[in-house]
Design a protein around this motif. Structure first.
Motif, PDB file in Angstrom:
ATOM      1  N   GLY A  78       0.805  -1.213   0.000  1.00 37.33           N
ATOM      2  CA  GLY A  78       0.000   0.000   0.000  1.00 37.33           C
ATOM      3  C   GLY A  78       0.834   1.257   0.000  1.00 37.33           C
ATOM      4  O   GLY A  78       0.890   1.991  -0.993  1.00 37.33           O
ATOM      5  N   TYR A  79       1.588   1.429   1.091  1.00 33.77           N
ATOM      6  CA  TYR A  79       2.318   2.673   1.272  1.00 33.77           C
ATOM      7  C   TYR A  79       3.416   2.851   0.224  1.00 33.77           C
ATOM      8  O   TYR A  79       3.506   3.878  -0.445  1.00 33.77           O
ATOM      9  N   GLN A  83       3.735   5.450  -2.784  1.00 29.17           N
ATOM     10  CA  GLN A  83       4.878   6.351  -2.945  1.00 29.17           C
ATOM     11  C   GLN A  83       5.431   6.293  -4.374  1.00 29.17           C
ATOM     12  O   GLN A  83       5.753   7.318  -4.976  1.00 29.17           O
ATOM     13  N   ARG A  84       5.543   5.036  -4.887  1.00 31.21           N
ATOM     14  CA  ARG A  84       6.085   4.880  -6.250  1.00 31.21           C
ATOM     15  C   ARG A  84       5.185   5.580  -7.279  1.00 31.21           C
ATOM     16  O   ARG A  84       5.661   6.270  -8.178  1.00 31.21           O
ATOM     17  N   GLU A  85       3.924   5.386  -7.083  1.00 29.11           N
ATOM     18  CA  GLU A  85       2.968   6.001  -8.020  1.00 29.11           C
ATOM     19  C   GLU A  85       3.063   7.520  -7.962  1.00 29.11           C
ATOM     20  O   GLU A  85       3.038   8.204  -8.987  1.00 29.11           O
ATOM     21  N   GLN A  86       3.203   8.012  -6.708  1.00 34.25           N
ATOM     22  CA  GLN A  86       3.272   9.459  -6.539  1.00 34.25           C
ATOM     23  C   GLN A  86       4.539  10.024  -7.199  1.00 34.25           C
ATOM     24  O   GLN A  86       4.500  11.057  -7.874  1.00 34.25           O
ATOM     25  N   LEU A  87       5.654   9.270  -6.993  1.00 28.26           N
ATOM     26  CA  LEU A  87       6.925   9.696  -7.579  1.00 28.26           C
ATOM     27  C   LEU A  87       6.847   9.710  -9.104  1.00 28.26           C
ATOM     28  O   LEU A  87       7.287  10.660  -9.768  1.00 28.26           O
ATOM     29  N   ALA A  88       6.274   8.632  -9.640  1.00 27.12           N
ATOM     30  CA  ALA A  88       6.132   8.532 -11.091  1.00 27.12           C
ATOM     31  C   ALA A  88       5.279   9.683 -11.618  1.00 27.12           C
ATOM     32  O   ALA A  88       5.578  10.294 -12.651  1.00 27.12           O
ATOM     33  N   SER A  89       4.250   9.955 -10.883  1.00 25.37           N
ATOM     34  CA  SER A  89       3.353  11.037 -11.293  1.00 25.37           C
ATOM     35  C   SER A  89       4.074  12.385 -11.276  1.00 25.37           C
ATOM     36  O   SER A  89       3.927  13.196 -12.181  1.00 25.37           O
ATOM     37  N   GLN A  90       4.891  12.559 -10.194  1.00 26.77           N
ATOM     38  CA  GLN A  90       5.638  13.814 -10.087  1.00 26.77           C
ATOM     39  C   GLN A  90       6.633  13.964 -11.232  1.00 26.77           C
ATOM     40  O   GLN A  90       6.782  15.039 -11.824  1.00 26.77           O
TER      41      GLN A  90
END
Lengths: 156, 203
Positions: A78-79, A83-90
């Protein structure tokens, strides 16, 4: 003989029966049960702290393990994934912004360059025309135009 | 078997010496188990149920002898436990075997037929069948009064009910039992009613 004794004499007997030897068996059963329950009581009184709390301790340990497994599972599935998704998105957003920035800048530079070139050409053409007109008007009698223009001694 | 014997017996049941306690318990079982069993059996009908109840009664006495306050006699205390256990069992079975308070004696016939521990003359059978048709507490009242010939004062202590209420309950129970016995055995001469207040068993 009164009415009560008459009634007792004529009253029906007990029709129920028990299996043979039942009461002797009952006596033995009760003695055995009393013996075993008494022994049980002694054991309960004599047992130590660990025996008394081990049930609660076991339950607490099991609950703790459950929480640990849940936290670990959430961390990796989950966490961290979040985080990975958020980083990729950023990163994607950054690239998009960078690309937009470069593109815009380039376009602006090109526009500026284009507009500068035109202006410079116009300036140069105007300058040449002005010089030619000046020379045609005042003239320097065969003097090289470049030398005339670069001659710092001349105040024109 | 006097009250003094019972007091001594209960003191031995509370003794710290384990051997002494077990010997007293054996004596208690020898002294009262038959009487308690027959009372319980007439209330619950089934031998297996009566066996369970009697064992529970004596094990409760064994485990709670320290809590016996001596306000009533040992025998009254035993009877109280036995009757309460019997009533609890009947009420717990009401959803099954005793689905209806009066099923015409069908539950009685079923139990007696399956266990086979029952014989006697027609009128004895009819009486036991009629008693089994009574509601639980009335059955206990009738059993204690008719079969065990227990005085109303002692019944009052056992059942925790006033003497007047017990007399009324017995009167109604006896009337029903007489009617059912006559219905079962035509021409039977049977009376359970008490003839007069003077001859009602108080001693």
């Amino acid at each position: 003989m009164n009415a009560s004794s008459n009634r007792r004499d004529t009253r029906p007997g007990n029709p129920y029966r028990v299996p043979d030897g039942y009461f002797a068996e009952l006596r033995n059963t009760l003695r055995e049960r009393a013996g075993s329950e008494g022994a049980g009581e002694t054991t309960v009184q004599g047992r130590g702290l660990w025996q008394r709390i081990r049930g609660v301790a076991g339950l607490s340990a099991a609950f703790g393990c459950l929480i640990l497994f849940a936290a670990t599972g959430y961390y990796f599935t989950g966490y961290r994934a979040g985080q990975r998704e958020q980083l990729a998105s950023q990163e994607q957003t950054g690239e998009m912004l960078l690309g937009y920035h470069v593109y815009t800048e380039d376009i602006e530079k090109l526009d500026a360059y284009a507009s500068d070139t035109v202006a410079a050409d116009e300036d140069r053409a105007g300058f040449a025309e002005a010089v030619t007109e000046y020379l045609d008007t005042y003239g320097y009698g065969g003097t090289d135009l470049l030398a005339a223009l670069t001659d710092t001694g001349n105040d024109w | 078997m006097t009250e003094t014997d019972d007091i001594r017996l209960i003191e031995r049941l509370r003794a710290s010496d384990r051997g002494e306690r077990e010997a007293a318990f054996a004596q208690l079982v020898d002294r009262y188990s038959r009487r308690i069993y027959w009372t319980v059996r007439k209330i619950v009908v089934s031998h297996h149920d009566a066996d369970d109840v009697v064992q529970n009664v004596f094990m409760k006495v064994w485990s709670s002898a320290d809590r016996f306050r001596g306000e009533s006699g040992l025998f009254t205390w035993l009877y109280r436990i036995a009757v309460n256990e019997s009533l609890s069992l009947i009420r717990s079975r009401r959803a099954g075997l005793f689905a209806s308070l009066d099923d015409g004696g069908a539950a009685f016939d079923r139990i007696v037929g399956s266990e086979g521990l029952f014989d006697g003359e027609a009128i004895e059978c009819a009486l036991a069948r009629a008693v089994a048709r009574l509601p639980a507490k009335q059955r206990a009242v009738f059993t204690l009064r008719y079969w065990d010939e227990m005085p109303y004062e002692q019944m009052s202590a056992v059942l925790d009910t006033s003497v007047g209420a017990l007399k009324a309950s017995y009167h109604h129970a006896a009337a029903k039992v007489e009617r059912w016995v006559r219905e079962d055995v035509s021409g039977a001469v049977f009376t359970a009613s008490e003839p007069s207040a003077d001859d009602s068993g108080e001693k």
